[in-house]
Design a protein around this motif. Sequence first.
Motif, PDB file in Angstrom:
ATOM      1  N   LEU A  22       1.413   2.542  -3.360  1.00  0.00           N
ATOM      2  CA  LEU A  22       0.257   3.008  -4.131  1.00  0.00           C
ATOM      3  C   LEU A  22      -0.437   4.140  -3.372  1.00  0.00           C
ATOM      4  O   LEU A  22      -1.327   3.883  -2.555  1.00  0.00           O
ATOM      5  N   PRO A  23      -0.030   5.367  -3.620  1.00  0.00           N
ATOM      6  CA  PRO A  23      -0.583   6.510  -2.909  1.00  0.00           C
ATOM      7  C   PRO A  23      -2.100   6.577  -3.030  1.00  0.00           C
ATOM      8  O   PRO A  23      -2.647   6.417  -4.121  1.00  0.00           O
ATOM      9  N   GLY A  24      -2.763   6.782  -1.898  1.00  0.00           N
ATOM     10  CA  GLY A  24      -4.216   6.910  -1.913  1.00  0.00           C
ATOM     11  C   GLY A  24      -4.965   5.601  -1.745  1.00  0.00           C
ATOM     12  O   GLY A  24      -6.179   5.585  -1.579  1.00  0.00           O
ATOM     13  N   ARG A  25      -4.227   4.495  -1.797  1.00  0.00           N
ATOM     14  CA  ARG A  25      -4.860   3.194  -1.597  1.00  0.00           C
ATOM     15  C   ARG A  25      -4.471   2.646  -0.230  1.00  0.00           C
ATOM     16  O   ARG A  25      -3.342   2.840   0.217  1.00  0.00           O
ATOM     17  N   THR A  26      -5.393   1.934   0.407  1.00  0.00           N
ATOM     18  CA  THR A  26      -5.102   1.373   1.725  1.00  0.00           C
ATOM     19  C   THR A  26      -4.790  -0.113   1.618  1.00  0.00           C
ATOM     20  O   THR A  26      -5.159  -0.773   0.645  1.00  0.00           O
ATOM     21  N   ASP A  27      -4.133  -0.621   2.665  1.00  0.00           N
ATOM     22  CA  ASP A  27      -3.793  -2.048   2.662  1.00  0.00           C
ATOM     23  C   ASP A  27      -5.047  -2.911   2.563  1.00  0.00           C
ATOM     24  O   ASP A  27      -5.089  -3.898   1.834  1.00  0.00           O
ATOM     25  N   ASN A  28      -6.090  -2.494   3.310  1.00  0.00           N
ATOM     26  CA  ASN A  28      -7.340  -3.261   3.308  1.00  0.00           C
ATOM     27  C   ASN A  28      -7.957  -3.277   1.910  1.00  0.00           C
ATOM     28  O   ASN A  28      -8.422  -4.317   1.437  1.00  0.00           O
ATOM     29  N   ALA A  37       0.824  -1.218   0.000  1.00  0.00           N
ATOM     30  CA  ALA A  37       0.000   0.000   0.000  1.00  0.00           C
ATOM     31  C   ALA A  37       0.858   1.268   0.000  1.00  0.00           C
ATOM     32  O   ALA A  37       0.456   2.292  -0.549  1.00  0.00           O
ATOM     33  N   ARG A  38       2.027   1.167   0.613  1.00  0.00           N
ATOM     34  CA  ARG A  38       2.908   2.342   0.653  1.00  0.00           C
ATOM     35  C   ARG A  38       3.419   2.726  -0.736  1.00  0.00           C
ATOM     36  O   ARG A  38       3.867   3.848  -0.956  1.00  0.00           O
TER      37      ARG A  38
END
Length: 214
Positions: free
Chosen positions: A90-96, A87-88
């Motif tokens: 992919l800015p703006g996306r969360t791990d979940n 996730a780190r």
Amino acid sequence: MQGENLRKGTWLQEEDEQLTSFVTRLGERRWDSLAKVAGLRRSGKSCRLRWLNYLRPNLKHGPYSVEEERLIIQLQQQWGNKWSKIARRLPGRTDNEIKNYWRTHLQKRVQVQQEGEFMNKVESVAHDFNKKNIDVVSNSEGETKESSVDSFPLSDWGMGNSPYENRIFDWIVELQNGYSDKEKELGRDRKSTHEYNPQQEYDTWDYSGILWDL
DNA sequence: AAGTGTGACAACCGCGACGCG
DNA sequence: ACGCGTCGCGGTTGTCACACT
């Protein structure tokens, strides 16, 4: 905070607004205290998750781009299920969100692709076995022949590049020896029974377990 | 129209790591 | 060193909407 008073399930708009207001003022920390101060009947954990996955500014909620998909697939293969790490990147996306997207959209696609590539290799191995006249199933006496698969390194077969390729090769060796390590652990020795028929096992083997258990 | 199955996403849970007194 | 509270992560479950029969 008493468990029976805590709300669960879908967040209401009022709760979202309340949480946003207090996180903005107090910061992203001390979630249990923040939940109490905000008057939310939610656990700190729940508040943290709601904020990080849904309310936090600069989150993307739209569809994934081709580039994002490509990156997820690449990083998942590289790092495994390290969703927070992925996730780190992919800015703006969360791990979940990435985890869910992987499970519902990408996992099957990748598995089908890998299965196709893998089966091509299996067919190639089978072909080469035939050519070299190695009988991996007829040795019902459990003897290990010198001219066995051990004589041919995995690389000779174009395999050994991943755990599942190693596993299928191990399985070939197991078949040659007559029974698996698991059965040895269980104290079973099928070769000692009259019913055991390695050829029959070979014919009825279900490959799917190996293919999906990556 | 009603029941059922399935996919997508949100939320929860368990557990280990970490920081602090 | 130890206990406790908190946080973060990954796996799992719940919920909802939509498609299909």
